[in-house]
Design a protein around this motif. Structure first.
Motif, PDB file in Angstrom:
ATOM      1  N   LEU A  10     -29.607 -14.901  16.064  1.00 43.35           N
ATOM      2  CA  LEU A  10     -30.998 -15.353  16.149  1.00 43.35           C
ATOM      3  C   LEU A  10     -31.464 -15.877  14.789  1.00 43.35           C
ATOM      4  CD1 LEU A  10     -33.744 -15.674  17.556  1.00 43.35           C
ATOM      5  CD2 LEU A  10     -34.190 -13.251  17.069  1.00 43.35           C
ATOM      6  N   LYS A  11     -31.103 -15.178  13.724  1.00 41.40           N
ATOM      7  CA  LYS A  11     -31.482 -15.622  12.370  1.00 41.40           C
ATOM      8  C   LYS A  11     -30.851 -16.978  12.051  1.00 41.40           C
ATOM      9  CE  LYS A  11     -32.014 -10.923  10.524  1.00 41.40           C
ATOM     10  NZ  LYS A  11     -31.376  -9.880   9.695  1.00 41.40           N
ATOM     11  N   MET A  12     -29.589 -17.156  12.433  1.00 41.41           N
ATOM     12  CA  MET A  12     -28.904 -18.427  12.217  1.00 41.41           C
ATOM     13  C   MET A  12     -29.623 -19.547  12.955  1.00 41.41           C
ATOM     14  SD  MET A  12     -24.951 -19.349  13.245  1.00 41.41           S
ATOM     15  CE  MET A  12     -24.133 -18.440  11.935  1.00 41.41           C
ATOM     16  N   ALA A  13     -29.983 -19.287  14.212  1.00 41.12           N
ATOM     17  CA  ALA A  13     -30.664 -20.286  15.029  1.00 41.12           C
ATOM     18  C   ALA A  13     -32.039 -20.626  14.464  1.00 41.12           C
ATOM     19  CB  ALA A  13     -30.782 -19.780  16.469  1.00 41.12           C
ATOM     20  N   ARG A  14     -32.794 -19.594  14.074  1.00 37.80           N
ATOM     21  CA  ARG A  14     -34.137 -19.816  13.528  1.00 37.80           C
ATOM     22  C   ARG A  14     -34.079 -20.612  12.223  1.00 37.80           C
ATOM     23  NH1 ARG A  14     -38.524 -20.205  16.330  1.00 37.80           N
ATOM     24  NH2 ARG A  14     -38.285 -18.912  18.159  1.00 37.80           N
ATOM     25  N   ASN A  15     -33.089 -20.328  11.399  1.00 32.29           N
ATOM     26  CA  ASN A  15     -32.941 -21.056  10.143  1.00 32.29           C
ATOM     27  C   ASN A  15     -32.728 -22.546  10.400  1.00 32.29           C
ATOM     28  OD1 ASN A  15     -32.411 -21.226   7.152  1.00 32.29           O
ATOM     29  ND2 ASN A  15     -30.422 -21.898   7.892  1.00 32.29           N
ATOM     30  N   LEU A  16     -31.896 -22.873  11.380  1.00 35.85           N
ATOM     31  CA  LEU A  16     -31.626 -24.279  11.697  1.00 35.85           C
ATOM     32  C   LEU A  16     -32.873 -24.969  12.244  1.00 35.85           C
ATOM     33  CD1 LEU A  16     -28.087 -23.936  13.303  1.00 35.85           C
ATOM     34  CD2 LEU A  16     -28.642 -25.008  11.114  1.00 35.85           C
ATOM     35  N   PHE A  17     -33.608 -24.258  13.096  1.00 35.40           N
ATOM     36  CA  PHE A  17     -34.834 -24.851  13.643  1.00 35.40           C
ATOM     37  C   PHE A  17     -35.865 -25.084  12.537  1.00 35.40           C
ATOM     38  CE2 PHE A  17     -39.210 -24.021  14.995  1.00 35.40           C
ATOM     39  CZ  PHE A  17     -39.408 -25.122  15.808  1.00 35.40           C
ATOM     40  N   GLU A  18     -36.057 -24.086  11.692  1.00 35.99           N
ATOM     41  CA  GLU A  18     -37.078 -24.202  10.646  1.00 35.99           C
ATOM     42  C   GLU A  18     -36.726 -25.280   9.624  1.00 35.99           C
ATOM     43  OE1 GLU A  18     -37.348 -20.181   9.279  1.00 35.99           O
ATOM     44  OE2 GLU A  18     -38.238 -19.501  11.180  1.00 35.99           O
ATOM     45  N   ARG A  19     -35.434 -25.451   9.355  1.00 34.47           N
ATOM     46  CA  ARG A  19     -35.006 -26.437   8.357  1.00 34.47           C
ATOM     47  C   ARG A  19     -34.935 -27.856   8.922  1.00 34.47           C
ATOM     48  NH1 ARG A  19     -34.523 -26.240   3.163  1.00 34.47           N
ATOM     49  NH2 ARG A  19     -32.408 -27.072   3.091  1.00 34.47           N
ATOM     50  N   GLU A  28     -26.344 -13.237   4.630  1.00 35.67           N
ATOM     51  CA  GLU A  28     -27.107 -14.431   4.237  1.00 35.67           C
ATOM     52  C   GLU A  28     -26.195 -15.651   4.160  1.00 35.67           C
ATOM     53  OE1 GLU A  28     -30.790 -16.169   3.560  1.00 35.67           O
ATOM     54  OE2 GLU A  28     -30.316 -14.091   4.123  1.00 35.67           O
ATOM     55  N   LEU A  29     -25.002 -15.462   3.612  1.00 34.43           N
ATOM     56  CA  LEU A  29     -24.007 -16.540   3.567  1.00 34.43           C
ATOM     57  C   LEU A  29     -23.650 -16.978   4.978  1.00 34.43           C
ATOM     58  CD1 LEU A  29     -21.754 -18.297   2.255  1.00 34.43           C
ATOM     59  CD2 LEU A  29     -20.306 -16.243   2.290  1.00 34.43           C
ATOM     60  N   PHE A  30     -23.376 -16.005   5.860  1.00 36.72           N
ATOM     61  CA  PHE A  30     -23.002 -16.287   7.247  1.00 36.72           C
ATOM     62  C   PHE A  30     -24.076 -17.102   7.956  1.00 36.72           C
ATOM     63  CE2 PHE A  30     -23.225 -15.117  11.742  1.00 36.72           C
ATOM     64  CZ  PHE A  30     -21.937 -15.387  12.168  1.00 36.72           C
ATOM     65  N   ILE A  31     -25.320 -16.676   7.824  1.00 40.71           N
ATOM     66  CA  ILE A  31     -26.433 -17.327   8.522  1.00 40.71           C
ATOM     67  C   ILE A  31     -26.564 -18.797   8.129  1.00 40.71           C
ATOM     68  CG2 ILE A  31     -28.973 -17.397   8.622  1.00 40.71           C
ATOM     69  CD1 ILE A  31     -28.844 -14.289   8.496  1.00 40.71           C
ATOM     70  N   LYS A  32     -26.257 -19.108   6.879  1.00 40.91           N
ATOM     71  CA  LYS A  32     -26.479 -20.469   6.376  1.00 40.91           C
ATOM     72  C   LYS A  32     -25.246 -21.377   6.450  1.00 40.91           C
ATOM     73  CE  LYS A  32     -30.491 -19.343   3.585  1.00 40.91           C
ATOM     74  NZ  LYS A  32     -31.116 -19.314   2.257  1.00 40.91           N
ATOM     75  N   LEU A  33     -24.137 -20.882   6.993  1.00 38.83           N
ATOM     76  CA  LEU A  33     -22.941 -21.719   7.099  1.00 38.83           C
ATOM     77  C   LEU A  33     -23.168 -22.985   7.936  1.00 38.83           C
ATOM     78  CD1 LEU A  33     -20.126 -19.025   7.475  1.00 38.83           C
ATOM     79  CD2 LEU A  33     -20.496 -20.551   5.522  1.00 38.83           C
ATOM     80  N   PRO A  34     -23.824 -22.904   9.110  1.00 35.72           N
ATOM     81  CA  PRO A  34     -24.037 -24.146   9.878  1.00 35.72           C
ATOM     82  C   PRO A  34     -24.895 -25.161   9.134  1.00 35.72           C
ATOM     83  CG  PRO A  34     -24.351 -22.239  11.275  1.00 35.72           C
ATOM     84  CD  PRO A  34     -24.274 -21.731   9.870  1.00 35.72           C
ATOM     85  N   GLU A  35     -25.911 -24.679   8.431  1.00 30.17           N
ATOM     86  CA  GLU A  35     -26.752 -25.582   7.639  1.00 30.17           C
ATOM     87  C   GLU A  35     -25.901 -26.315   6.595  1.00 30.17           C
ATOM     88  OE1 GLU A  35     -30.226 -25.257   4.227  1.00 30.17           O
ATOM     89  OE2 GLU A  35     -29.909 -23.561   5.582  1.00 30.17           O
ATOM     90  N   LYS A  36     -25.056 -25.556   5.901  1.00 28.53           N
ATOM     91  CA  LYS A  36     -24.244 -26.142   4.840  1.00 28.53           C
ATOM     92  C   LYS A  36     -23.254 -27.181   5.371  1.00 28.53           C
ATOM     93  CE  LYS A  36     -20.892 -24.992   1.252  1.00 28.53           C
ATOM     94  NZ  LYS A  36     -20.239 -23.937   0.457  1.00 28.53           N
ATOM     95  N   TYR A  37     -22.526 -26.819   6.427  1.00 30.54           N
ATOM     96  CA  TYR A  37     -21.426 -27.683   6.864  1.00 30.54           C
ATOM     97  C   TYR A  37     -21.843 -28.777   7.844  1.00 30.54           C
ATOM     98  CZ  TYR A  37     -18.246 -24.637   4.406  1.00 30.54           C
ATOM     99  OH  TYR A  37     -17.607 -23.940   3.412  1.00 30.54           O
ATOM    100  N   LEU A  38     -22.803 -28.501   8.685  1.00 36.66           N
ATOM    101  CA  LEU A  38     -23.159 -29.479   9.724  1.00 36.66           C
ATOM    102  C   LEU A  38     -24.315 -30.390   9.345  1.00 36.66           C
ATOM    103  CD1 LEU A  38     -22.798 -27.207  12.879  1.00 36.66           C
ATOM    104  CD2 LEU A  38     -21.078 -28.672  11.799  1.00 36.66           C
TER     105      LEU A  38
END
Length: 213
Positions: free
Chosen positions: A59-68, A200-210
């Motif tokens: 959920l945190k990973m998903a929310r981070n992508l939506f917010e960013r 925190e690293l895990f949550i932001k991996l999709p943001e970094k790579y995609l």
């Protein structure tokens, strides 16, 4: 008096049967007035994983992508016995887009552990997946199919990441010899299979790579 910030839940939760097994979908609706809203991020949990994950990490990973980026995000559970359910998930996404009159969209796929392997074996069949990130995918089964999938990837980019404390790190290094302009392997030092202590690293991996590379 201190205030506790409560993370918003998914906007929508639905369930559907795949091979007679219930799969759950947690959906965050994108900002449809933005160009990025036509990107759907499909996050497939690890085996037996829920749409929330340990300590709400999905959920945190998903929310981070939506917010960013304002994107629509689907987090999909991975119950035992459902088989390779990537096609099932893409059909749910297609139905969602049709209901909202989204005529053109691309999918960015994030697969964790077994969810990553399911994605790897499905990419050739589903060209709607433009970019993909596989996190800790255990590349220890059906080596002929793994090699074929890596060599024949037709999307824009496929990123595979693995910690050096992951039990499958040796195979990860072996397959990294197949790295190409499209298929990129990255190792993380002092990181295990579930990114213990590195949430925190895990949550932001999709943001970094995609989204940023």
């Amino acid at each position: 008096m201190s205030t506790v910030n409560i993370m918003p839940d998914f906007d929508l939760k639905v369930s559907a049967l795949c091979n007679s097994v219930q799969i759950d979908y947690g959906i965050i609706n994108g900002k449809f007035n933005q160009e990025s809203s036509h990107i759907i991020v499909f996050i497939k949990a690890g085996l037996t994983g829920s749409i929330y994950g340990y300590e709400n990490k999905y959920l945190k990973m998903a929310r981070n992508l939506f917010e960013r980026y304002g994107v629509t995000v689907f987090v999909v559970s991975n119950p035992e016995g459902s088989g390779n359910s990537i096609g099932h998930g893409l059909q749910i996404i297609e139905n969602y887009c049709k209901a909202r009159h989204i005529e053109q969209y691309g999918v960015y796929f994030v697969g964790i552990s077994n969810g990553g392997v399911q994605g790897l074996f499905a990419f050739e069949q589903y060209p709607v997946i433009q970019k993909a990130l596989l996190i800790g995918a255990p590349l220890n089964d059906r080596p002929d199919l793994i090699q074929k999938a890596l060599v024949n990837f037709k999307g824009e980019k496929l990123y595979l990441v693995c910690g050096n404390k992951d039990p499958c790190f040796g195979l990860f290094k072996l397959y990294s010899e197949l790295e190409s302009e499209k298929v990129i392997f990255t190792a993380y030092m002092k990181v295990d299979h579930v990114f213990s202590g590195n949430t925190e690293l895990f949550i932001k991996l999709p943001e970094k790579y995609l989204f940023t590379i």
